[in-house]
Design an enzyme around this catalytic site. Structure first.
Site, PDB file in Angstrom:
ATOM      1  N   LYS A  10       0.837  -1.207   0.000  1.00 46.20           N
ATOM      2  CA  LYS A  10       0.000   0.000   0.000  1.00 46.20           C
ATOM      3  C   LYS A  10       0.866   1.250   0.000  1.00 46.20           C
ATOM      4  CE  LYS A  10      -4.133  -1.608   2.444  1.00 46.20           C
ATOM      5  NZ  LYS A  10      -5.090  -1.330   1.368  1.00 46.20           N
ATOM      6  N   ARG A  55     -11.161 -10.795   1.306  1.00 44.40           N
ATOM      7  CA  ARG A  55     -12.128 -11.727   0.723  1.00 44.40           C
ATOM      8  C   ARG A  55     -11.579 -13.158   0.701  1.00 44.40           C
ATOM      9  NH1 ARG A  55     -12.291  -8.210  -4.629  1.00 44.40           N
ATOM     10  NH2 ARG A  55     -11.713  -6.695  -3.025  1.00 44.40           N
TER      11      ARG A  55
HETATM   12  N1  BES Z   1      -8.314  -3.271   3.970  1.00 46.94           N
HETATM   13  C1  BES Z   1      -8.415  -2.816   2.641  1.00 46.94           C
HETATM   14  C2  BES Z   1      -9.617  -1.916   2.393  1.00 46.94           C
HETATM   15  C3  BES Z   1      -9.679  -0.623   3.156  1.00 46.94           C
HETATM   16  C4  BES Z   1      -9.149   0.521   2.619  1.00 46.94           C
HETATM   17  C5  BES Z   1     -10.295  -0.558   4.383  1.00 46.94           C
HETATM   18  C6  BES Z   1      -9.236   1.713   3.329  1.00 46.94           C
HETATM   19  C7  BES Z   1     -10.386   0.623   5.077  1.00 46.94           C
HETATM   20  C8  BES Z   1      -9.856   1.769   4.553  1.00 46.94           C
HETATM   21  C9  BES Z   1      -8.529  -4.012   1.682  1.00 46.94           C
HETATM   22  O1  BES Z   1      -7.856  -5.152   2.068  1.00 46.94           O
HETATM   23  C10 BES Z   1      -7.962  -3.569   0.369  1.00 46.94           C
HETATM   24  O2  BES Z   1      -6.821  -3.226   0.332  1.00 46.94           O
HETATM   25  N2  BES Z   1      -8.758  -3.615  -0.681  1.00 46.94           N
HETATM   26  C11 BES Z   1      -8.324  -3.205  -1.971  1.00 46.94           C
HETATM   27  C12 BES Z   1      -8.930  -4.149  -2.993  1.00 46.94           C
HETATM   28  C13 BES Z   1      -8.353  -4.014  -4.374  1.00 46.94           C
HETATM   29  C14 BES Z   1      -6.885  -4.369  -4.388  1.00 46.94           C
HETATM   30  C15 BES Z   1      -9.106  -4.901  -5.323  1.00 46.94           C
HETATM   31  C16 BES Z   1      -8.787  -1.768  -2.208  1.00 46.94           C
HETATM   32  O3  BES Z   1      -9.837  -1.376  -1.716  1.00 46.94           O
HETATM   33  O4  BES Z   1      -8.046  -1.030  -2.873  1.00 46.94           O
HETATM   34 ZN    ZN Z   2      -5.803  -5.156   1.523  1.00 45.13          ZN
END
Ligand code: BES
Ligand code: ZN
Ligand code: ZN
Length: 497
Positions: free
Chosen positions: A273, A347
């Site tokens: 991230k 997921r």
């Molecule tokens: N934990 C994150 C989602 C999230 C982002 C929660 C900000 C709370 C605040 C999740 O695991 C994630 O990173 N999802 C990705 C999915 C994508 C790679 C398909 C996202 O939302 O970018």
């Molecule tokens: Zn994630």
């Protein structure tokens, strides 16, 4: 902080009294007014006329020179025609903030307990508790201690005292458990690892008479939860699978199964991230925390149903042993998951937990997960996204949100979206194949593949993971989900279809 019910007569001997008022509402019509000493009545009437307009956000307080009552604070509610139940949740929060700023430790509130005394008292108590919490445990205690409120009294008639007290009790339990969930979520990722989350669940379970079983990495692997194993491979912190049980209903009654995402820190893995979004990712176990403390609340309220809580707990870290983009994981269901992005880890672990849920023959499955940033983009700051495989339950699920204060709004789960996540080389991809559009729906559509025909709802709570300014709560975790879980449990029979 303690909240209790007192009669109007007793209230007239309070040192400080908060009186909420609509604009143009007459003080004389308020029952508590009739119980004030004449001197105080005259002073507060004059003060209200001159200084107070009743606008929302307005708080004005009057100091009284003589008598038992030191001060009377008037709280503006805005125009009566614009009033709605949502605003009711905010009043206790405004009062707590004002009382803390002005260091008032004991006070009475005239919270219009005449109508629906149980519900209104419960709403007051929950929200007062939520507003009282600060996450200070990593800070040095100031010399004079943290600002503290000792006792809040809600004034009501003699006849409604008992019902008001019951409402306060229920609301306080819900508020306390939501706050425990916030404490867990606020705790840094270094201090809440999967093992520590499991330990916290064990302590909470013991305290509230819940059964608990914790599966370790060996057991998780042995039963075939390849998703959880895959996600946690990059971390030195080993995964745990937490199982909680509450039996409040008849033995033959199908349980409500709650599933919560327990990613104790989400770096994104090899799809690391960027710096702005990574720093709050110790809260990526907010769904798991809500399940633990939602269940504790259900047990403390002795709700007459059977409930199971399942929390897959893992850390998502990059390292030489991490799972990679392109890897294909075998889930507990037998379906294979083609990893397009290691940051869509939630997921993957939930897939295993949802399959595990099926063995309980659930009446309803509710999962809560900080699953996608896309849900936040779609809905903004003020609600979570709700998805269900039973269209006829859509309104009910939204109503539960409205009633509880954990607001939710539906997004679709149409079959078209399944095309976007059909695997190239595995059965399903863990992210949209072609593009990112509709990312929250991709997440939900993916989860749906693991629940069979069991009635199910998924809350993507990412938009509500942390508080925003207008919540009038401390910065950090919002405790999202606990209030929703309790309301859903109360209305469980309506969710069976
Ligand atoms: N934990 C994150 C989602 C999230 C982002 C929660 C900000 C709370 C605040 C999740 O695991 C994630 O990173 N999802 C990705 C999915 C994508 C790679 C398909 C996202 O939302 O970018
Ligand atoms: Zn994630
Ligand atoms: Zn995540």
């Amino acid at each position: 902080m303690k909240i209790r019910a007192i009669s109007f007569k007793e209230a007239s001997a309070s040192k400080a009294i908060f009186i909420p008022l609509f604009s143009k509402q007459s003080l004389k019509g308020k029952e508590i007014f009739g119980h004030l000493p004449t001197g105080a009545q005259n002073s507060v009437l004059k003060f209200a006329q001159k200084e107070f307009s009743g606008e929302e956000d307005e708080i004005k307080s009057l100091w009284l020179a003589q008598g038992l009552i030191n001060r009377i604070a008037l709280i503006g509610l805005g125009e009566k025609s614009k009033w709605n139940e949502r605003r009711m949740h905010l009043i206790p929060r405004r009062i707590i903030r004002a009382a803390k700023t002005e260091k008032i430790k004991y006070f009475t509130v005239d919270f219009n307990i005449h109508k629906e005394s149980f519900t209104n008292a419960a709403i007051f108590a929950t929200n007062a508790m939520l507003a009282d919490l600060e996450f200070n445990k990593y800070k040095k205690v100031p010399k004079k201690g943290w600002p503290e409120i000792n006792i809040i009294s809600l004034s009501t008639t003699e006849e409604l005292l008992a019902e008001t007290q019951k409402g306060i009790q229920e609301g306080s339990i819900i508020g306390e458990e939501a706050n425990s969930s916030r404490d867990l979520a606020n705790t840094p990722g270094g201090d809440i690892t999967p093992a520590k989350l499991a330990e916290a669940a064990r302590i909470a379970a013991r305290k509230n008479g819940l059964k608990i079983k914790i599966l370790d990495e060996r057991e998780i692997s042995k039963i075939g939860m390849g998703g959880i194993i895959g996600v946690s491979k990059g971390s030195v912190e080993k995964p745990k699978f937490i199982i909680l049980e509450y039996a409040g209903g008849p033995k033959n009654q199908k349980p409500l199964v709650l599933v919560g995402k327990g990613v104790t820190f989400d770096t994104g893995g090899l799809n690391l991230k960027p710096d702005q979004t990574i720093c709050e990712m110790h809260m990526d176990m907010s769904g798991g925390a809500a399940v633990i403390h939602g269940l504790c609340a259900i047990a403390r309220l002795r709700l007459p149903i059977n409930v199971i809580g399942l929390i897959p707990a893992a850390e998502n870290s990059p390292s030489g042993s991490s799972y990679r983009p392109g890897d294909i994981l075998k889930s507990l269901s037998g379906k294979t998951i083609e990893v397009l992005n290691t940051d869509a880890e939630g997921r993957i672990i939930l897939a295993d937990a949802l399959t595990y849920a099926l063995k309980y023959k659930p009446g309803f499955i509710l999962d809560l997960a900080t699953l996608t940033g896309a849900a936040h983009v779609a809905l903004g700051n003020y609600c979570s996204a709700v998805f269900t495989n039973k269209n006829e339950l859509q309104n009910k699920l939204t109503e539960i949100g409205e009633k509880s204060g954990d607001y939710v709004w539906p997004l679709p789960l149409w079959e078209e979206y399944l095309n976007d996540i059909k695997g190239n080389f595995g059965d399903l991809t863990n992210a949209g194949k072609a593009d990112r559009w509709g990312g929250a729906i991709h997440g939900a559509k993916f989860l749906e593949q693991f629940v069979g025909d069991v009635p199910w709802a998924h809350l993507d709570i990412a938009p509500r993971m942390t508080t925003v300014e207008s919540d009038i709560l401390a910065k950090g975790a919002s405790g999202v989900g606990v209030r929703y879980i309790v309301e859903a449990a109360k209305r469980f029979p309506e969710l069976l279809c």
